[in-house]
Design a protein around this motif. Sequence first.
Motif, short mmCIF file in Angstrom:
data_model
loop_
_atom_site.label_atom_id
_atom_site.label_comp_id
_atom_site.label_asym_id
_atom_site.label_seq_id
_atom_site.Cartn_x
_atom_site.Cartn_y
_atom_site.Cartn_z
N VAL A 168 -21.45 -4.10 -3.84
CA VAL A 168 -21.89 -3.94 -5.23
C VAL A 168 -21.19 -4.98 -6.09
O VAL A 168 -20.16 -5.53 -5.71
CB VAL A 168 -21.56 -2.52 -5.77
N HIS A 172 -19.45 -2.42 -11.04
CA HIS A 172 -20.56 -1.48 -10.79
C HIS A 172 -20.04 -0.04 -10.84
O HIS A 172 -18.87 0.24 -10.55
CB HIS A 172 -21.17 -1.78 -9.42
N GLU A 173 -20.91 0.88 -11.19
CA GLU A 173 -20.54 2.29 -11.30
C GLU A 173 -19.87 2.82 -10.04
O GLU A 173 -18.91 3.58 -10.09
CB GLU A 173 -21.80 3.11 -11.61
N LEU A 174 -20.39 2.40 -8.87
CA LEU A 174 -19.84 2.91 -7.61
C LEU A 174 -18.45 2.34 -7.30
O LEU A 174 -17.74 2.86 -6.44
CB LEU A 174 -20.79 2.59 -6.45
N ASP A 184 -24.46 8.92 -2.84
CA ASP A 184 -24.49 8.05 -4.01
C ASP A 184 -25.61 7.02 -3.94
O ASP A 184 -25.96 6.41 -4.96
CB ASP A 184 -23.15 7.32 -4.17
N LEU A 185 -26.16 6.82 -2.74
CA LEU A 185 -27.24 5.84 -2.58
C LEU A 185 -28.61 6.45 -2.83
O LEU A 185 -29.60 5.71 -2.92
CB LEU A 185 -27.19 5.23 -1.17
N ARG A 188 -30.54 5.23 -5.84
CA ARG A 188 -29.77 4.10 -6.36
C ARG A 188 -30.58 2.81 -6.29
O ARG A 188 -31.31 2.55 -5.34
CB ARG A 188 -28.50 3.93 -5.52
N SER A 189 -30.48 1.98 -7.34
CA SER A 189 -31.14 0.68 -7.34
C SER A 189 -30.53 -0.20 -6.25
O SER A 189 -29.31 -0.43 -6.25
CB SER A 189 -30.98 -0.01 -8.69
N MET A 190 -31.38 -0.69 -5.33
CA MET A 190 -30.88 -1.48 -4.22
C MET A 190 -31.78 -2.66 -3.92
O MET A 190 -32.99 -2.64 -4.20
CB MET A 190 -30.75 -0.62 -2.94
N PRO A 214 -33.56 5.48 -1.50
CA PRO A 214 -33.05 4.62 -2.57
C PRO A 214 -34.19 4.08 -3.45
O PRO A 214 -35.36 4.18 -3.08
CB PRO A 214 -32.38 3.49 -1.80
#
Length: 300
Positions: A168, A172-174, A184-185, A188-190, A214
């Motif tokens: 990330v 990033h938030e993570l 968490d994925l 999630r935007s990936m 995701p």
Amino acid sequence: MLEDLLVFTTVVEQSSLNKASKLLNLSQPALSRKIAKLEEEWGVALFNRNGKKLELTRVGHEAYLYALEQRQRHQNFLQSVSRFKAVERSTVTLGASLTTLQTTLPPLVTALMNNNPDMEVKLITGKTHEIVSYVKEKKVDIGVIASSISESGLKCIPLFQDHLELVVPRGHELAKGRPATMDDLNGRSMIIFSKGTWYRKLIEEVFVRHSIIPDVRMEIDSFEAIVRLLPTCKAATLLPKSYLRKQLLKDNELVTLPMKELEQTRRETCLIYGNKTNLSNEIKEWVSDIRSHLTEVLTV
């Protein structure tokens, strides 16, 4: 002209037609005709003849320097031709799967060329099963694939084990607070690799195993493009550990986040070649040393 210049330099260096004729295996009259030919062509006298002794004139000195330069250029050319012939005899064709092309192949080729700078390296790319077929059909000498195989007639040499890592952008938030988990994925935007490779299959298997759906923003077949787009899109990705050099992460302001689940996505990158393939001594030496070289490179 070149032959006459070579004769001229020999006469100068021997200071005697007699000695030069013996060295060149030419008669003295033949040597004299060649020198006379140069003098006639240039319209100047190259030697002052003092009895049997030959002394260069002023312009003769200039001519000698010119002749030395031409002789050196001729020798350099012959050496180049010799190296070219050696290269023709030392050509290796490598086959690489798409993902190893971006991760493993660069240090492999670097190691090969460092030890054999005159060797010609040809490359054929394809999916793993295609590279295996190319090696079997002797379309390539050596294949580099992101899997371990057991095929009749092929030797498979494990190079290193690889696994996926979560990457990330810094900030990033993570990357803040508690360790990241597979949950968490979910949503999630990936950005992920395009379909059709072992790498994409690993990702899909991980998502299915942990029931992850995701938000896939992009599918790209270039690790470099994924790395460059992550900060802009503020997205996460899964990349093979072998690609994630410290300097690469630093230059793109990225961080890796450890996840036990991803450590289980192991894949072995291997080098394959036919049992009956006639590899040169240079290639055999490269094969025997490449594992230790890769270990050094992939830890940088």
